[in-house]
Motif scaffolding. Structure first.
Motif, short mmCIF file in Angstrom:
data_model
loop_
_atom_site.label_atom_id
_atom_site.label_comp_id
_atom_site.label_asym_id
_atom_site.label_seq_id
_atom_site.Cartn_x
_atom_site.Cartn_y
_atom_site.Cartn_z
N ALA A 101 0.83 -1.07 -0.03
CA ALA A 101 0.11 0.10 0.07
C ALA A 101 0.94 1.26 0.09
O ALA A 101 0.60 2.37 -0.71
CB ALA A 101 -1.00 0.12 1.30
N VAL A 102 2.04 1.13 0.83
CA VAL A 102 2.74 2.45 0.78
C VAL A 102 3.48 2.46 -0.45
O VAL A 102 3.80 3.72 -0.85
CB VAL A 102 3.79 2.41 1.82
N ASP A 103 4.01 1.51 -1.19
CA ASP A 103 4.62 1.44 -2.25
C ASP A 103 3.75 2.13 -3.36
O ASP A 103 4.24 2.88 -4.38
CB ASP A 103 5.42 0.24 -2.73
N PHE A 104 2.52 1.73 -3.41
CA PHE A 104 1.79 2.27 -4.43
C PHE A 104 1.24 3.74 -4.12
O PHE A 104 1.40 4.53 -5.32
CB PHE A 104 0.26 1.47 -4.40
N GLN A 105 0.86 3.94 -2.93
CA GLN A 105 0.56 5.49 -2.86
C GLN A 105 1.75 6.53 -2.87
O GLN A 105 1.40 7.34 -3.58
CB GLN A 105 -0.18 5.55 -1.25
N GLY A 107 4.53 5.80 -4.40
CA GLY A 107 5.44 5.53 -5.60
C GLY A 107 4.58 6.30 -6.79
O GLY A 107 5.23 6.62 -7.81
N THR A 108 3.20 6.58 -6.64
CA THR A 108 2.58 7.07 -7.60
C THR A 108 2.21 8.45 -7.37
O THR A 108 1.69 9.09 -8.13
CB THR A 108 0.93 6.39 -7.73
N GLY A 109 2.84 9.20 -6.33
CA GLY A 109 2.75 10.48 -5.91
C GLY A 109 1.29 10.86 -5.30
O GLY A 109 1.11 12.04 -5.04
N ARG A 110 0.60 9.88 -5.07
CA ARG A 110 -0.77 10.34 -4.38
C ARG A 110 -0.59 10.49 -2.89
O ARG A 110 -1.52 11.42 -2.35
CB ARG A 110 -1.62 9.05 -4.36
N MET A 111 0.59 10.06 -2.39
CA MET A 111 0.84 10.55 -0.85
C MET A 111 2.12 11.12 -0.98
O MET A 111 3.02 10.58 -1.63
CB MET A 111 0.35 9.33 0.17
N PRO A 112 2.61 12.17 -0.10
CA PRO A 112 1.55 12.80 0.60
C PRO A 112 0.60 13.71 -0.28
O PRO A 112 0.95 14.02 -1.39
CB PRO A 112 2.53 13.82 1.47
N MET A 113 -0.54 13.82 0.23
CA MET A 113 -1.77 14.62 -0.59
C MET A 113 -1.44 16.05 -0.58
O MET A 113 -0.96 16.61 0.58
CB MET A 113 -3.06 14.42 0.03
N ALA A 114 -1.47 16.76 -1.63
CA ALA A 114 -1.30 18.12 -1.74
C ALA A 114 -2.40 18.96 -1.17
O ALA A 114 -2.12 20.15 -0.47
CB ALA A 114 -1.17 18.66 -3.23
N ALA A 115 -3.73 18.43 -1.04
CA ALA A 115 -4.52 19.26 -0.36
C ALA A 115 -5.78 18.10 -0.34
O ALA A 115 -5.81 17.21 -0.82
CB ALA A 115 -5.14 20.42 -1.24
N SER A 116 -6.58 18.35 0.81
CA SER A 116 -7.68 17.62 1.20
C SER A 116 -8.72 17.65 -0.02
O SER A 116 -8.96 18.79 -0.60
CB SER A 116 -8.23 18.05 2.45
N LYS A 123 0.49 12.44 -9.07
CA LYS A 123 1.26 13.38 -9.36
C LYS A 123 2.61 13.04 -9.02
O LYS A 123 2.99 11.88 -8.81
CB LYS A 123 1.00 14.64 -8.14
N PRO A 124 3.70 14.00 -9.67
CA PRO A 124 5.03 13.42 -9.54
C PRO A 124 5.45 12.98 -8.12
O PRO A 124 5.11 13.60 -7.07
CB PRO A 124 5.87 14.50 -9.95
N THR A 125 6.25 11.92 -7.90
CA THR A 125 6.67 11.42 -6.42
C THR A 125 7.67 12.51 -5.77
O THR A 125 8.33 13.26 -6.58
CB THR A 125 7.32 10.04 -6.72
N GLY A 207 -6.27 -2.30 -2.58
CA GLY A 207 -7.61 -1.38 -2.71
C GLY A 207 -7.68 -0.20 -2.37
O GLY A 207 -8.16 0.32 -1.47
N PRO A 208 -6.81 0.49 -3.23
CA PRO A 208 -6.66 2.11 -2.87
C PRO A 208 -8.04 2.96 -3.27
O PRO A 208 -8.91 2.54 -4.08
CB PRO A 208 -5.56 2.75 -3.55
N GLN A 209 -8.20 3.91 -2.53
CA GLN A 209 -9.37 4.96 -2.77
C GLN A 209 -10.70 4.15 -2.80
O GLN A 209 -11.08 3.51 -1.65
CB GLN A 209 -9.11 5.58 -4.08
N ASN A 210 -11.48 4.29 -3.80
CA ASN A 210 -12.61 3.35 -3.81
C ASN A 210 -12.65 1.93 -4.45
O ASN A 210 -13.89 1.43 -4.53
CB ASN A 210 -13.68 4.35 -4.45
N MET A 211 -11.49 1.68 -4.73
CA MET A 211 -11.36 0.41 -5.17
C MET A 211 -11.50 -0.77 -4.35
O MET A 211 -10.81 -0.64 -3.17
CB MET A 211 -9.86 0.29 -5.94
N PRO A 212 -12.20 -2.05 -4.57
CA PRO A 212 -12.17 -2.98 -3.67
C PRO A 212 -10.90 -3.75 -3.70
O PRO A 212 -10.17 -3.61 -4.68
CB PRO A 212 -13.46 -3.86 -4.24
N VAL A 213 -10.59 -4.40 -2.75
CA VAL A 213 -9.55 -5.74 -2.49
C VAL A 213 -9.93 -6.61 -3.02
O VAL A 213 -10.67 -7.45 -2.79
CB VAL A 213 -9.16 -5.54 -0.96
N PHE A 214 -8.85 -7.24 -4.02
CA PHE A 214 -9.05 -8.32 -4.62
C PHE A 214 -7.63 -9.33 -4.11
O PHE A 214 -6.61 -9.26 -4.65
CB PHE A 214 -8.79 -8.30 -6.23
#
Length: 277
Positions: A101-105, A107-116, A123-125, A207-214
């Motif tokens: 989960a950490v590597d995805f969030q 690694g894709t720049g989603r975390m840390p969030m720029a704003a709520s 976004k860029p990592t 299962g990030p965001q609204n995606m279910p866990v498979f």
């Protein structure tokens, strides 16, 4: 005669002694002792080597976890709290989400969030690969969770099987061609073009965001690799039908034809009928 018999008796007793000295044999116990000494020396050396090797591995892992903890406290603890236990109404707990989960969030720049907002956007990592690995190791040390997939687990998927699985499990949100789509309350399923195989796999198991866990009971690792292969196929093979109109499906294509093609025909018809006048 008595003296001669004494000398002969002396010779008789001395001959066997000298012959025994010349033909003396090594005791069988000596061979066994040497064998045991050799085995003990070899085993001791091997045990010392393996102990030193195994001792260095946890030390390096502990150093990575320690580095990840420092990065987490400096960049993530404001929202997720010290110890990654989460903060009420701000950010969830990360205990048990696993390194994937950490590597995805991150690694894709989603975390840390720029704003709520309703959804973390890609976004860029902000971290290097080494720093991302350290953060993942730290969160993974808090509690068991999905691990980062190995390179071998991402290979060898069947494209046709992956296409069928994607249509059944993913197309209702991401579109059959992975173009993404809108959800409720300002959320959306992101497009999957250009997403790395590792991040696709991690999204399925976390299962990030609204995606279910498979998990592996829903979709086996082999089937996950097939879905990855299908998405990679879409990336490497452009639309064979020409202009794909964003891969938004037959509704958007029909709407395009209805508005622009039929509209153009109406305009030309009006122009032709109005010209003689």
């Amino acid at each position: 005669m008595a003296r001669r018999s004494d000398s002969s008796r002396t010779m008789a007793t001395s001959v066997p002694t000298s012959s025994r000295r010349k033909t003396g044999r090594r005791s069988p116990l000596a061979s066994v002792a040497l064998l045991l000494i050799g085995l003990l020396a070899t085993g001791g050396a091997y045990a010392a080597f393996t102990t030193s090797a195994s001792a260095s591995t946890p030390a390096s892992e502990q150093a990575q976890v320690s580095e990840g903890k420092k990065l987490f406290e400096a960049n993530c603890a404001t929202c997720h709290g010290l110890g990654a236990v989460g903060t009420a109404g701000v950010a969830p707990s990360l205990v048990g989400v696993g390194p994937a989960a950490v590597d995805f969030q991150v690694g894709t720049g989603r975390m840390p969030m720029a704003a709520s907002g309703p959804q973390a956007e890609q976004k860029p990592t902000q971290f290097t690969n080494t720093q991302i690995a350290a953060l993942a190791a730290y969160v993974g040390s808090l509690a068991p969770g999905p691990a980062i997939p190995s390179a071998d687990s991402l290979k060898g998927g069947n494209v046709s099987t992956g296409a069928e699985l994607f249509r059944v499990n993913c197309a209702m949100c991401h579109n059959v061609a992975g173009a993404g789509g809108a959800l409720t309350e300002g959320k959306y399923a992101p497009p999957l073009t250009g997403v790395t195989a590792k991040h696709v796999y991690e999204a399925m198991v976390t299962g990030p965001q609204n995606m279910p866990v498979f998990n592996n009971l829903n979709i086996t690792p082999k089937d996950k690799a097939a879905i990855v292969a299908y998405l990679q196929y879409l990336d490497s093979h452009p639309s064979p039908g020409g202009l794909d109109l964003g891969n938004l499906g037959p509704v958007s294509e029909g709407l395009f034809v209805w508005i622009f093609a039929l509209g153009a025909i109406v305009v030309v018809t009006i122009w032709l009928t109005a010209k003689p006048n």
